[in-house]
Design a protein around this motif. Structure first.
Motif, short mmCIF file in Angstrom:
data_model
loop_
_atom_site.label_atom_id
_atom_site.label_comp_id
_atom_site.label_asym_id
_atom_site.label_seq_id
_atom_site.Cartn_x
_atom_site.Cartn_y
_atom_site.Cartn_z
N ALA A 57 1.74 3.07 -4.60
CA ALA A 57 1.62 4.28 -5.42
C ALA A 57 0.23 4.89 -5.27
CB ALA A 57 1.89 3.95 -6.88
N GLY A 113 0.03 8.95 -9.12
CA GLY A 113 0.99 7.95 -8.70
C GLY A 113 2.16 7.77 -9.64
N PHE A 139 7.38 6.24 -9.74
CA PHE A 139 6.21 5.98 -8.90
C PHE A 139 6.22 6.96 -7.72
CE2 PHE A 139 4.57 1.45 -9.77
CZ PHE A 139 4.89 1.53 -11.11
#
Length: 257
Positions: free
Chosen positions: A122, A128, A137
């Motif tokens: 991520a 993220g 994510f």
């Protein structure tokens, strides 16, 4: 070594922080069993098959992602519910279940662990995460390379997860920015598109998502609800068991969904 049921619950709650989430059912101890814990069995869903396997494995506690109780369900204890509860109560087996908290944990949760399995990392910080309660994510391959196209990503996912992938890909372009959210997260697709994803990985697909993928040029990969959620429960239960000096065993009850 052994611990108490209360200490085990505290350890799970401290790690997963269930109070942070608005969820579809109760997180934590769903069915109370014996007070002393030596062995934990983890799995995806508190099905009758998993409960029977945990009893056969001489577990004191069962830790799952999908528990028994969900918002809006029929509250009567009949049929499959009677069978599962009867097994748990008859064996004095504790049932711990964590739904969204297990999806969201940044290192041990379902999404983090699926990323680890697929070689995805991520992006740092808020970039993220995406979607409701920031469960989704968003990242890229750990090696920094792009996939040649979504079919290459799907082939990779099939090899890792050992099951067929449903792919909808109209754009036929390279894939670098990848969004993922395990299980039944098809409703997160529009948020993934808005976050700038080239492809979205989840467990299931519903009718609208194929149209969104074709119209927006973002690939959609449905990799299986169970298949994408096999990793978080075993990671969390394994860490807590090691922390408390307990025995841990993951039991995977196959599910084609």
């Amino acid at each position: 070594m052994t611990t108490t049921r209360h200490e085990l619950l505290q350890a799970f709650d401290q790690l997963l922080a269930p109070g942070r989430f608005k969820d579809y059912g109760p997180n934590g101890l769903q069915v109370e069993g014996r007070a002393t814990i030596r062995k934990i069995v983890s799995g995806v869903t508190a099905s009758r098959a998993l409960i029977e396997a945990a009893i056969h494995a001489e577990a004191d506690a069962l830790f799952v992602h999908h528990g028994l109780f969900w918002r809006g369900q029929d509250g009567r204890v009949t049929g499959w519910m009677k069978q599962r509860l009867g097994l748990l109560l008859g064996a004095d087996l504790n049932l711990f279940a964590y739904h969204l908290p297990l999806d969201a944990h940044p290192e041990l949760g379902n999404n983090a662990q699926l990323g680890l399995q697929l070689g995805l990392v991520a992006h740092a910080g808020p970039a993220g995460r995406f979607g409701e309660q920031e469960l989704g994510f968003l990242g890229a391959q750990a090696n920094g390379e792009a996939f040649a196209d979504a079919q290459a990503l799907a082939t990779h996912a099939e090899a890792v997860l050992r099951r067929p992938v449903t792919l909808v890909d109209a754009a036929r372009r390279s894939v670098r920015n990848i969004a993922w959210c395990t299980g039944g997260a098809q409703g997160y697709f529009e948020a993934a598109i808005a976050a700038g994803a080239d492809a979205f990985i989840t467990g299931e697909i519903s009718e609208p998502q194929a149209h969104y993928a074709r119209e927006m040029g973002v690939a959609y990969l449905a990799c299986g609800h169970h298949a994408t959620e096999r990793y978080g429960a075993q990671a969390v239960a394994g860490q807590v068991a090691a922390q408390l000096g307990l025995v841990h065993e993951f039991i995977d009850i196959d599910n084609p969904a």
